[in-house]
Design a protein around this motif. Structure first.
Motif, PDB file in Angstrom:
ATOM      1  N   GLU A  46       2.235  -2.753  -1.178  1.00  0.00           N
ATOM      2  CA  GLU A  46       0.922  -3.275  -0.837  1.00  0.00           C
ATOM      3  C   GLU A  46       0.765  -3.306   0.674  1.00  0.00           C
ATOM      4  O   GLU A  46       1.661  -3.742   1.394  1.00  0.00           O
ATOM      5  N   ASP A  96       2.972  -6.864  12.072  1.00  0.00           N
ATOM      6  CA  ASP A  96       1.817  -5.973  11.945  1.00  0.00           C
ATOM      7  C   ASP A  96       1.924  -4.824  12.933  1.00  0.00           C
ATOM      8  O   ASP A  96       2.582  -4.927  13.963  1.00  0.00           O
ATOM      9  N   SER A 155      -3.023  -1.434  -2.940  1.00  0.00           N
ATOM     10  CA  SER A 155      -1.747  -1.432  -3.661  1.00  0.00           C
ATOM     11  C   SER A 155      -1.568  -0.062  -4.304  1.00  0.00           C
ATOM     12  O   SER A 155      -2.478   0.429  -4.961  1.00  0.00           O
ATOM     13  N   SER A 186      -6.966  -4.820   8.703  1.00  0.00           N
ATOM     14  CA  SER A 186      -8.072  -5.641   9.174  1.00  0.00           C
ATOM     15  C   SER A 186      -8.507  -5.168  10.557  1.00  0.00           C
ATOM     16  O   SER A 186      -7.699  -4.705  11.350  1.00  0.00           O
ATOM     17  N   THR A 193      -2.172  -4.236   3.872  1.00  0.00           N
ATOM     18  CA  THR A 193      -3.433  -4.882   4.230  1.00  0.00           C
ATOM     19  C   THR A 193      -3.868  -4.397   5.601  1.00  0.00           C
ATOM     20  O   THR A 193      -3.055  -4.334   6.530  1.00  0.00           O
ATOM     21  N   SER A 212     -10.790  -8.095   5.833  1.00  0.00           N
ATOM     22  CA  SER A 212      -9.561  -7.330   5.597  1.00  0.00           C
ATOM     23  C   SER A 212      -9.613  -6.688   4.210  1.00  0.00           C
ATOM     24  O   SER A 212     -10.299  -7.158   3.318  1.00  0.00           O
ATOM     25  N   ASP A 238       2.658  -5.667   3.347  1.00  0.00           N
ATOM     26  CA  ASP A 238       2.828  -6.960   2.685  1.00  0.00           C
ATOM     27  C   ASP A 238       4.152  -7.034   1.943  1.00  0.00           C
ATOM     28  O   ASP A 238       4.919  -7.970   2.119  1.00  0.00           O
ATOM     29  N   GLU A 290      -0.640  -4.296   7.916  1.00  0.00           N
ATOM     30  CA  GLU A 290       0.499  -5.126   7.554  1.00  0.00           C
ATOM     31  C   GLU A 290       1.101  -4.603   6.244  1.00  0.00           C
ATOM     32  O   GLU A 290       0.385  -4.423   5.262  1.00  0.00           O
ATOM     33  N   THR A 331      -7.047  -4.870   1.183  1.00  0.00           N
ATOM     34  CA  THR A 331      -5.685  -4.707   0.689  1.00  0.00           C
ATOM     35  C   THR A 331      -5.652  -3.561  -0.304  1.00  0.00           C
ATOM     36  O   THR A 331      -6.515  -3.464  -1.179  1.00  0.00           O
TER      37      THR A 331
END
Length: 182
Positions: free
Chosen positions: A122, A78, A136, A126, A124, A132, A93, A91, A134
């Protein structure tokens, strides 16, 4: 849904590449992996995030100057950015895509190339005390690089790629990799 899109992309790529294979004498398959430093820049963020990431590649060298490639990767850790005085953890993903590469032999060991394709990724985010979120996204991708032939089947490459360039943000950066053909 992600895997359905990945399978659809891979299937479409395979159909496209198989139609071109009829013209090739002996196409070579190659497998490889890259380490990348992908920078995420977004309008309104004071900081940029640089994701240390890895991705795998499988490609088909159709002719001496043309290949098709599928990639899939992910962030390794992260990153934190400041948003209005609050630290937000981001992050990477995953990301994946299909690409076409055009190259030329500058010498027996060096082959510069350009690469164009389609990437889906993708991310994410938080923050403390918040749920959090996400996101895409997908976009056309463009890059350039150089392959260095180490021996008959092993190649080292360096590349710069802009994977996503959407309104307000982009994801791009350099990578260093190795591949082997068989």
């Amino acid at each position: 849904m992600i895997y359905k899109n990945l399978m659809l992309t891979m299937g479409m790529s395979a159909l496209t590449l198989s139609s071109v294979l009829v013209q090739a004498d002996t196409p070579a398959v190659y497998l490889g992996g890259n380490l990348a430093a992908l920078k995420y820049t977004e309008a309104g963020l004071h900081d940029d995030a640089t994701f240390k990431s890895i991705f795998g590649r499988i490609g088909l060298q159709i002719t001496a100057n043309f290949s098709g490639e599928l990639r899939a990767g992910m962030g390794l850790r992260d990153e934190s950015v400041a948003v209005l005085g609050t630290d937000v953890d981001l992050e990477l993903d995953h990301f994946y895509g299909a690409y076409l590469r055009g190259s030329f032999q500058a010498s027996d060991e060096v082959s510069p190339y350009v690469i164009i394709g389609y990437t889906k990724g993708e991310l994410t985010g938080s923050a403390p005390g918040a749920e959090s979120a996400t996101v895409s996204e997908s976009d056309m991708s463009l890059g350039f690089g150089v392959d260095f032939l180490v021996d008959n089947s092993v190649t080292v490459n360096i590349e710069y790629m802009r994977y996503l360039d959407k309104d307000g943000f982009d994801v791009s950066g350099p990578s260093l990799g190795i591949s082997s053909s068989f």
